[in-house]
Design an enzyme around this catalytic site. Structure first.
Site, mmCIF file in Angstrom:
data_model
loop_
_atom_site.group_PDB
_atom_site.id
_atom_site.type_symbol
_atom_site.label_atom_id
_atom_site.label_comp_id
_atom_site.label_asym_id
_atom_site.label_seq_id
_atom_site.Cartn_x
_atom_site.Cartn_y
_atom_site.Cartn_z
ATOM 1 N N SER A 281 15.444 4.052 10.705
ATOM 2 C CA SER A 281 15.778 3.539 9.368
ATOM 3 C C SER A 281 15.191 4.468 8.307
ATOM 4 O O SER A 281 15.803 4.718 7.265
ATOM 5 C CB SER A 281 15.186 2.146 9.163
ATOM 6 N N LYS B 279 9.804 -8.482 5.465
ATOM 7 C CA LYS B 279 10.781 -9.128 6.349
ATOM 8 C C LYS B 279 11.548 -10.174 5.565
ATOM 9 O O LYS B 279 11.019 -10.742 4.601
ATOM 10 C CB LYS B 279 10.063 -9.825 7.516
ATOM 11 N N HIS C 34 0.840 -1.212 0.000
ATOM 12 C CA HIS C 34 0.000 0.000 0.000
ATOM 13 C C HIS C 34 0.867 1.252 0.000
ATOM 14 O O HIS C 34 0.430 2.323 -0.399
ATOM 15 C CB HIS C 34 -0.988 0.012 1.177
ATOM 16 N N ASP D 83 3.746 6.524 11.527
ATOM 17 C CA ASP D 83 3.765 7.431 10.377
ATOM 18 C C ASP D 83 5.035 7.337 9.555
ATOM 19 O O ASP D 83 5.643 8.358 9.203
ATOM 20 C CB ASP D 83 3.617 8.885 10.858
ATOM 21 N N LYS E 44 3.316 -1.579 12.157
ATOM 22 C CA LYS E 44 4.267 -0.731 12.886
ATOM 23 C C LYS E 44 4.500 0.586 12.137
ATOM 24 O O LYS E 44 4.427 1.663 12.709
ATOM 25 C CB LYS E 44 5.582 -1.522 12.961
#
Ligand code: NAD
Length: 475
Positions: free
Chosen positions: A367, A111, A70, A104, A99
């Site tokens: 990240s 993963k 998405h 945001d 998460k």
């Protein structure tokens, strides 16, 4: 038997997430098919590749799962563990989607997993496996700054991320954004300052915020604030070590630390950096001079304490030990450390569970900052640090003249300082964790939801629905 359980009545890890999702879906009025789309894994890449280890050729099993497209790129760590399996990687990818939505961060969840035991394989062979895994991802278009951006997870770190970047660059030379193909790199190779400790620091910020809410603290019979709170941490790896250090520095008392080989306990508190040094020197946390050994490491989870932080693996609090957990707050630093059955037992006992999909989002948040830094090709603070310092100096001069008073050189140093990269990263992370906590809490209160996990899922699902609507995919 619930539809989320298999024939033997056991929940798979992925089913656990589905069960949590379904609980939250009851609070959202949207077509069922759309919820099913959000829940499903969009792409699962299972691979086998050969690697020569010593004189033998070993076939390595590995995965990359993209749970949701998405938002792109997808984002999520790579786990190196002999226990890696498809169900686990799918679950961890799904957790990443929720998460990112909660904090945001504009990514879909992903993963990776490589089924090896990094503790028994030489660095040279881990490098071979990592590079080959990366080439497999490149071949199938499963990695790239705008496609899918891996990061470290259990069993991997900066070293592996450097190899991934180097392999990507060698096969995509000339890609000006290649640095952004992976995060969690060392600072010398395009990493961002503050990434290494980000997940542990996020755990600290999240729990600190909860401990500042009087109403929540009263509900479990605790005083407001972190100072003096008794904490147990399981796993002294990247997440657990940093979380332990920040709690210790903030005045909490780390009464027990649990590792694979056993746990150590001191009611008056353990000095985390000394324990870490002991671990480095002896290869084990056991026999630390200032603590008692607990041979059965799982028993450490059941000790009397205020806050329990599982920061190692999934499913460590289950139906057989949940009733013996004495903590008032459980902070899920690891992914999925509490099974659904244990969740219900703890909830009945009135324990506050701070869910993984919020609490360990610090890693992906920073990240995201690293990815932005790589795409903008400039270090945080480079443009404004000196400007802020000059402005602060001018302002201070005016104040000193008006007040006819000079401040000390030490005070001046603090006031004049412009923000460095680490300051900006940490303040961005702190802000994210504080906002995330209050958004979940607000939904919990306004929708009269019984626990933080369900409220966090409601927040995540609503955010994902919003982005699908913006894309015009959902009516
Ligand atoms: P890590 O490999 O650095 O550390 C894990 C630690 O747990 C190791 O010290 C290991 O010895 C210990 N451990 C293993 N089995 C144990 C057992 N049975 N009892 C006690 N300790 C045990 O991994 P990490 O990066 O710290 O990740 C830990 C957890 O946090 C995982 O669930 C991971 O998915 C999650 N997580 C990590 C990050 C990140 O940025 N590293 C981000 C989000 C979530």
């Amino acid at each position: 038997m619930s539809k989320n359980q298999n024939k033997t009545g056991v929940y798979s890890f992925f089913n656990c997430i589905e069960k949590n999702f379904d609980k939250a879906a009851r609070f959202i009025s949207i077509e069922k098919g759309l919820l099913e789309q959000i829940k499903a894994c969009n792409a699962v890449y299972r691979m086998h590749f050969p690697v020569k280890i010593g004189k033998e050729i070993k076939v390595i099993e590995a995965y990359r799962v993209q749970h949701s497209h998405h938002k792109l790129p997808c984002k999520g760590g790579i786990r190196y563990s002999i226990k890696v399996n498809q169900d686990e990687v799918m679950t961890l990818a799904a957790l990443m989607t929720y998460k990112c939505a909660i904090v945001d961060v504009p990514f879909g969840g992903a993963k990776g997993g490589i089924k090896v035991d990094p503790q028994t394989i030489s660095a040279e062979n881990i490098e071979k496996i990592t590079r080959r895994y990366t080439s497999e991802l490149i071949k199938k278009n499963f990695i790239g700054p705008g496609i899918d951006v891996p990061a470290p997870d259990y069993g991997s770190g900066e070293r592996e991320m450097s190899w991934i970047f180097d392999t990507f660059l060698s096969l995509r030379s000339g890609d000006v954004d290649a640095l952004a193909c992976v995060t969690g790199k060392p600072v010398s190779q395009g990493g961002v300052r503050g990434r290494k400790e980000a997940t542990g620091l996020g755990v600290f910020y999240g729990i600190r915020e909860l401990c500042h809410v009087k109403e929540d603290m009263s509900s479990v019979g605790l005083d407001v604030g972190l100072v003096g709170k008794k904490i147990i941490i399981q796993g002294l790896g990247n997440v657990g070590y940093h979380a332990a250090t920040f709690f210790h520095e903030a005045g909490a008392i780390i009464i027990a630390l649990a590792e694979r080989e056993g746990a150590i306990y001191n009611e008056k508190g353990l000095n985390v950096s000394q324990v870490f040094l002991h671990l480095k020197n002896t290869g084990s946390i056991l026999n630390f001079s200032d603590a008692k050994n607990i041979e059965n490491t799982e028993k450490a989870l059941e000790l009397e304490c205020d806050i329990l932080i599982p920061a190692a693996l999934e499913n460590v609090i289950h139906k057989n030990n949940a009733s013996r957990i004495k903590a008032k707050i459980v902070g899920e630093a690891a992914n999925g450390p509490i099974t659904p059955e244990a969740d219900e037992i703890l909830e009945k006992k009135g324990v506050i569970i701070v869910p993984d999909i919020y609490l360990n989002a610090g890693g992906v948040t920073v990240s995201y900052f690293e990815w932005l830094k790589n795409l903008s090709h400039v270090r945080y603070g480079r443009m404004e640090k000196k400007f802020s310092e000059n402005m602060n100096a001018e302002l201070l001069q005016v104040i000193e003249t008006v007040c006819k008073k000079r401040i000390s050189t030490e005070e001046k140093k603090i006031i004049l300082r412009g923000a460095r990269e680490i300051d900006l990263v940490r303040s961005g992370l702190e802000d994210t964790m504080i906002n995330g906590f209050h958004k979940i809490r607000d939904i919990k209160k306004s929708s009269k939801i019984e626990n933080m996990r369900t409220a966090a899922f409601v927040l995540a699902i609503n955010k994902i629905i919003d982005s699908y609507e913006k894309l015009g995919i959902f009516p």
